[in-house]
Design an enzyme around this catalytic site. Structure first.
Site, PDB file in Angstrom:
ATOM      1  N   ASP A 126       0.796  -1.223   0.000  1.00  0.00           N
ATOM      2  CA  ASP A 126       0.000   0.000   0.000  1.00  0.00           C
ATOM      3  C   ASP A 126       0.832   1.279   0.000  1.00  0.00           C
ATOM      4  O   ASP A 126       0.329   2.346   0.375  1.00  0.00           O
ATOM      5  CB  ASP A 126      -0.949   0.008   1.205  1.00  0.00           C
ATOM      6  CG  ASP A 126      -2.138  -0.910   0.992  1.00  0.00           C
ATOM      7  OD1 ASP A 126      -2.717  -0.866  -0.107  1.00  0.00           O
ATOM      8  OD2 ASP A 126      -2.480  -1.677   1.904  1.00  0.00           O
ATOM      9  N   ASP A 184      -7.361  -3.985  -4.879  1.00  0.00           N
ATOM     10  CA  ASP A 184      -6.915  -2.699  -4.354  1.00  0.00           C
ATOM     11  C   ASP A 184      -5.511  -2.332  -4.846  1.00  0.00           C
ATOM     12  O   ASP A 184      -5.166  -1.144  -4.959  1.00  0.00           O
ATOM     13  CB  ASP A 184      -6.883  -2.711  -2.825  1.00  0.00           C
ATOM     14  CG  ASP A 184      -8.063  -3.397  -2.170  1.00  0.00           C
ATOM     15  OD1 ASP A 184      -8.532  -4.414  -2.717  1.00  0.00           O
ATOM     16  OD2 ASP A 184      -8.500  -2.945  -1.102  1.00  0.00           O
TER      17      ASP A 184
END
Length: 405
Positions: A126, A184
């Protein structure tokens, strides 16, 4: 006979009411003019400045805002290694760009110092969220060699999670033979593209393209809805399992997952100009916008296949991401489709700008947007504000302001 009359009358009454609500919705939609939206967005940014000042006053030293529980008036904070840590400084920077409030900018600079150490974090996929949404925006506003170094180091850290056998960047660490990739992860590729742009090193670019191609091959169903998680064999690259973690079921369409995919492939086309990515983005948008389960206000249920509709919880964060993505995607398609994308984004942003989604000053813990859903299967962050809902809402409004008439 009387019973049948009552049934027919009730049906007629229901249809009349339905037509009435439809007519009202159409009138409301027609009333959303560009000048009205721009006026509302100016107010939204002003409100955001005040809300984030309120939020900053409740933020402990060294902590990042995560969410707030209105029923118990309780905050939940995180450390800098939480995947959402970049959204708070990123939101502050978007607010500063619009308001030029120096206190807002100083708060962004303060929290960036706490975030910088994550440039060395190789345990997460991330880093795009964490570092590009924060330092990337900071570098656009006031370019500095320090910001460039932080972003390049972050890109190097992210690249360590790439497995050429699988053709993907690992999302979650698991058993040695498992290689988990979530939709994601498409959102983190922009950092890698930036690294190639500023260094000339094509390694980052090739990793991003390979990841996107592998994801396009395995993550999407024939209707262009997306699986949340693909588990690859770390040694062979073969698909072992297709499943969900945060959605309703393995074969359901988790709303925010569709949003991540739409945004991610829009970025892929922006950078590469490869038409396969534009086609992919358009097909994901078609699934989303024409889904019979998308409510009239265009704020989706947390999962398109969630049970108990229409009482199922909405996810305003997904709408924020989709609105921002559509406002970029419209610039890459021909007029009729572009108009559809803009009008859909307008409806989403108008809904988010008003009750029940936009918070009043001093409410919602200082967050802007209400009614988001994080992880229903784990019963975490359910029907609460979330930092990324605010971030992409602010980004979408900025993009709308920059549209040519």
């Amino acid at each position: 006979m009387k019973s049948q009359f009552i049934k027919n009358y009730s049906l007629l009454l229901f249809l009349c009411c339905l037509l009435g609500f439809t007519s009202m919705a159409q009138k409301a939609s027609q009333a959303i003019s560009r000048p009205l939206l721009l006026k509302q967005f100016k107010q939204n940014f002003s409100d955001a400045q005040k809300q984030y000042q309120f939020l900053a006053q409740h933020l402990p030293a060294g902590k990042f805002p995560k969410t707030y529980f209105p029923n118990t008036d309780r905050y939940e904070f995180s450390n800098s290694d939480w995947w959402c840590s970049g959204f708070y400084p990123g939101s502050l920077l978007y607010i500063y760009e619009q308001t030029k409030d120096q206190a807002t900018y100083q708060e962004a600079e303060r929290i960036l110092k706490d975030l910088e150490k994550e440039k060395y974090n190789t345990t997460t996929h991330d880093l795009g969220f964490m570092m590009f949404c924060s330092f990337g925006n900071a570098n656009l506003i006031a370019p500095k060699p320090a910001y460039k170094e932080i972003l390049l180091t972050s890109a190097k850290s992210l690249a360590t999670r790439f497995n050429p056998k699988v053709g993907c960047i690992k999302s979650w660490d698991s058993k040695p033979d498992d290689f988990l990739v979530i939709i994601d992860n498409m959102m983190n590729l922009e950092l890698l593209f930036w690294a190639t742009e500023v260094t000339g090193d094509s390694t980052y670019y090739k990793i991003a393209v390979t990841h996107a191609n592998t994801t396009m091959k395995h993550h999407f169903r024939p209707d262009y809805s997306s699986y949340h998680v693909i588990n690859y064999d770390a040694n062979t690259g073969e698909v072992k399992q297709k499943k969900t973690a945060q959605g309703f079921a393995n074969e359901s369409a988790w709303a925010r997952g569709q949003a991540w995919g739409l945004y991610g492939y829009t970025v892929m086309y922006r950078v590469t100009k490869n038409p396969i990515y534009l086609d992919q983005a358009n097909k994901i948008a078609n699934f989303y916008l024409n889904n019979p389960n998308l409510p009239a206000d265009k704020i989706p249920f947390w999962d398109f296949n969630a049970p108990n509709q229409p009482e199922a919880l909405r996810d305003a964060s997904a709408a924020s991401v989709v609105a921002s993505a559509l406002l970029e995607l419209q610039g890459y398609v021909k007029a009729p489709l572009a108009k559809t994308y803009v009008s859909s984004a307008e409806k989403m942003l108008w809904s988010l700008s008003n009750s029940p989604y936009k918070a009043a000053y001093g409410k919602n813990g200082g967050f802007l947007i209400k009614h988001c859903v994080g992880h229903i299967p784990q019963n975490t962050e359910v029907d609460v504000p979330l930092t990324y809902a605010d971030y992409y809402f602010l980004e979408a409004m900025k993009r709308y302001q920059e549209l040519k008439k």
